[in-house]
Scaffold this motif. Structure first.
Motif, PDB file in Angstrom:
ATOM      1  N   TYR A 170       0.999  -1.660   0.113  1.00  0.00           N
ATOM      2  CA  TYR A 170       0.549   0.033  -0.098  1.00  0.00           C
ATOM      3  C   TYR A 170       1.016   1.055   0.011  1.00  0.00           C
ATOM      4  N   PRO A 171       2.013   1.319   0.812  1.00  0.00           N
ATOM      5  CA  PRO A 171       2.960   3.418   1.110  1.00  0.00           C
ATOM      6  C   PRO A 171       3.336   2.625  -0.527  1.00  0.00           C
ATOM      7  N   LYS A 172       3.614   1.633  -0.892  1.00  0.00           N
ATOM      8  CA  LYS A 172       4.557   2.082  -2.083  1.00  0.00           C
ATOM      9  C   LYS A 172       3.318   1.871  -3.350  1.00  0.00           C
ATOM     10  N   GLY A 173       2.351   2.030  -3.479  1.00  0.00           N
ATOM     11  CA  GLY A 173       1.096   1.844  -4.398  1.00  0.00           C
ATOM     12  C   GLY A 173       1.391   0.680  -5.211  1.00  0.00           C
ATOM     13  N   LEU A 174       1.824  -0.428  -5.570  1.00  0.00           N
ATOM     14  CA  LEU A 174       1.650  -1.681  -6.049  1.00  0.00           C
ATOM     15  C   LEU A 174       0.635  -2.011  -6.536  1.00  0.00           C
ATOM     16  N   LYS A 175       0.628  -2.037  -8.488  1.00  0.00           N
ATOM     17  CA  LYS A 175      -0.331  -2.276  -9.341  1.00  0.00           C
ATOM     18  C   LYS A 175      -1.408  -3.451  -8.183  1.00  0.00           C
ATOM     19  N   LEU A 176      -2.164  -4.389  -8.751  1.00  0.00           N
ATOM     20  CA  LEU A 176      -2.499  -5.230  -7.806  1.00  0.00           C
ATOM     21  C   LEU A 176      -2.282  -6.683  -7.743  1.00  0.00           C
ATOM     22  N   TRP A 177      -2.118  -6.318 -10.038  1.00  0.00           N
ATOM     23  CA  TRP A 177      -1.169  -7.768 -10.183  1.00  0.00           C
ATOM     24  C   TRP A 177       0.234  -8.095  -9.588  1.00  0.00           C
ATOM     25  N   THR A 178       1.087  -6.743  -9.071  1.00  0.00           N
ATOM     26  CA  THR A 178       2.493  -6.844  -8.827  1.00  0.00           C
ATOM     27  C   THR A 178       2.103  -7.600  -6.901  1.00  0.00           C
ATOM     28  N   ARG A 179       0.903  -7.641  -6.532  1.00  0.00           N
ATOM     29  CA  ARG A 179       0.957  -7.554  -4.874  1.00  0.00           C
ATOM     30  C   ARG A 179       0.480  -9.232  -5.059  1.00  0.00           C
ATOM     31  N   ILE A 180      -0.320  -9.759  -6.224  1.00  0.00           N
ATOM     32  CA  ILE A 180      -0.815 -10.432  -6.231  1.00  0.00           C
ATOM     33  C   ILE A 180       0.848 -12.055  -6.001  1.00  0.00           C
ATOM     34  N   ALA A 181       1.405 -11.080  -7.629  1.00  0.00           N
ATOM     35  CA  ALA A 181       2.840 -12.800  -7.939  1.00  0.00           C
ATOM     36  C   ALA A 181       3.187 -12.642  -6.640  1.00  0.00           C
TER      37      ALA A 181
ATOM     38  N   CYS B 191       4.231 -16.559   0.037  1.00  0.00           N
ATOM     39  CA  CYS B 191       3.446 -17.452   0.838  1.00  0.00           C
ATOM     40  C   CYS B 191       4.119 -19.043   0.308  1.00  0.00           C
ATOM     41  N   TRP B 192       3.709 -18.824  -1.239  1.00  0.00           N
ATOM     42  CA  TRP B 192       4.500 -20.209  -1.390  1.00  0.00           C
ATOM     43  C   TRP B 192       5.802 -20.957  -0.327  1.00  0.00           C
ATOM     44  N   VAL B 193       6.593 -20.249  -0.839  1.00  0.00           N
ATOM     45  CA  VAL B 193       8.253 -20.299   0.830  1.00  0.00           C
ATOM     46  C   VAL B 193       7.516 -20.366   1.705  1.00  0.00           C
ATOM     47  N   GLY B 194       6.736 -19.100   2.052  1.00  0.00           N
ATOM     48  CA  GLY B 194       6.093 -19.709   3.655  1.00  0.00           C
ATOM     49  C   GLY B 194       5.635 -20.791   3.933  1.00  0.00           C
ATOM     50  N   GLU B 195       4.826 -21.671   3.099  1.00  0.00           N
ATOM     51  CA  GLU B 195       4.586 -23.324   2.953  1.00  0.00           C
ATOM     52  C   GLU B 195       5.040 -24.279   3.527  1.00  0.00           C
ATOM     53  N   TRP B 196       6.096 -23.934   2.922  1.00  0.00           N
ATOM     54  CA  TRP B 196       7.662 -24.497   2.629  1.00  0.00           C
ATOM     55  C   TRP B 196       8.103 -24.568   3.878  1.00  0.00           C
TER      56      TRP B 196
ATOM     57  N   ALA C 100       1.184 -26.093  -6.321  1.00  0.00           N
ATOM     58  CA  ALA C 100       0.991 -24.863  -4.906  1.00  0.00           C
ATOM     59  C   ALA C 100       0.659 -23.557  -5.218  1.00  0.00           C
ATOM     60  N   ILE C 101       1.519 -23.073  -6.154  1.00  0.00           N
ATOM     61  CA  ILE C 101       1.701 -21.642  -6.653  1.00  0.00           C
ATOM     62  C   ILE C 101       0.222 -21.077  -6.863  1.00  0.00           C
ATOM     63  N   PHE C 102      -0.331 -21.790  -7.978  1.00  0.00           N
ATOM     64  CA  PHE C 102      -1.641 -21.497  -8.929  1.00  0.00           C
ATOM     65  C   PHE C 102      -2.371 -21.855  -7.105  1.00  0.00           C
ATOM     66  N   PHE C 103      -2.664 -22.040  -5.835  1.00  0.00           N
ATOM     67  CA  PHE C 103      -3.648 -22.213  -5.210  1.00  0.00           C
ATOM     68  C   PHE C 103      -2.962 -21.024  -4.154  1.00  0.00           C
ATOM     69  N   TRP C 104      -1.567 -20.401  -4.479  1.00  0.00           N
ATOM     70  CA  TRP C 104      -1.703 -19.847  -3.601  1.00  0.00           C
ATOM     71  C   TRP C 104      -1.834 -18.438  -4.257  1.00  0.00           C
ATOM     72  N   VAL C 105      -1.958 -18.418  -5.528  1.00  0.00           N
ATOM     73  CA  VAL C 105      -2.599 -17.382  -6.392  1.00  0.00           C
ATOM     74  C   VAL C 105      -4.134 -16.930  -5.940  1.00  0.00           C
ATOM     75  N   SER C 106      -4.318 -18.318  -5.691  1.00  0.00           N
ATOM     76  CA  SER C 106      -6.354 -17.742  -5.864  1.00  0.00           C
ATOM     77  C   SER C 106      -6.483 -17.599  -4.683  1.00  0.00           C
ATOM     78  N   ASN C 107      -5.519 -18.319  -3.301  1.00  0.00           N
ATOM     79  CA  ASN C 107      -5.469 -17.696  -1.823  1.00  0.00           C
ATOM     80  C   ASN C 107      -5.087 -16.314  -1.593  1.00  0.00           C
ATOM     81  N   VAL C 108      -4.997 -15.816  -2.424  1.00  0.00           N
ATOM     82  CA  VAL C 108      -4.315 -13.967  -2.515  1.00  0.00           C
ATOM     83  C   VAL C 108      -5.317 -13.220  -2.954  1.00  0.00           C
ATOM     84  N   ILE C 109      -5.917 -13.677  -3.815  1.00  0.00           N
ATOM     85  CA  ILE C 109      -7.203 -13.221  -4.378  1.00  0.00           C
ATOM     86  C   ILE C 109      -8.123 -12.700  -3.919  1.00  0.00           C
ATOM     87  N   VAL C 110      -8.428 -14.283  -3.499  1.00  0.00           N
ATOM     88  CA  VAL C 110      -9.182 -14.516  -2.471  1.00  0.00           C
ATOM     89  C   VAL C 110      -9.604 -13.101  -1.079  1.00  0.00           C
TER      90      VAL C 110
END
Length: 169
Positions: free
Chosen positions: A87-98, A104-109, A138-148
């Protein structure tokens, strides 16, 4: 500026707001994401014939209440990234999601690895994965989790402070 130093606007953000919203998000979002995970594992089984990830130390095998620890950690990661960086950097939504999906994927490991190293018990295992505690699909699942997460916290439940209202309101 040092590469690990926070920008000035992030340093001035009140910790009280961060902590209050984090506690609220963990209370609401972690169980919702946990339920989403159950659906994702069932969908994986429907598509592939076996569960994508299992919980060897759980009496149920395909789900575990202990994984709430990981979901609380993922909410912590997503909210921390949003509050102090995105939010402070004003990053675009798809950049945030990526970025959030990758973190989170690395965090799961890391969570799975630390659980075994610190307690001797598995939180989860991806059978057949060389990474053991996470798999590349699992990256696909994390993308959907972040979007949700984003949709629910910003547009539906409003679990973000007043400064973070959607742009169209």
């Amino acid at each position: 500026m040092n590469a690990i130093a926070l920008p000035a606007e992030a340093q001035q953000r009140p910790f009280g707001i961060y902590a209050r919203v984090l506690a609220t998000q963990i209370l609401y979002m972690a169980p919702l994401l946990w339920l989403l995970e159950l659906g994702q594992n069932q969908a994986w089984k429907a598509m592939n014939g076996t569960f994508g990830w299992v919980y060897p130390d759980s009496p149920y095998g395909w789900f575990s209440f202990g994984s709430m620890i990981l979901w609380s950690g993922s909410v912590f990661l997503m909210w921390t990234l949003h509050y102090y960086w995105f939010y402070p950097k004003g990053l675009k939504l798809w950049t945030r999601i990526a970025i959030a999906s990758g973190v989170c994927w690395v965090g799961e490991w890391v969570g799975g690895f630390l659980a075994v190293q610190l307690t001797g018990h598995h939180l989860h295992v991806w059978p057949g994965s060389s990474l053991v505690y996470v798999s590349f699909p699992a990256i696909f699942f994390w993308v959907s989790n972040v979007i949700v997460y984003h949709l629910l916290t910003v547009y539906v439940i409003d679990l973000t402070p007043n400064y973070d209202v959607p742009a169209d309101t």
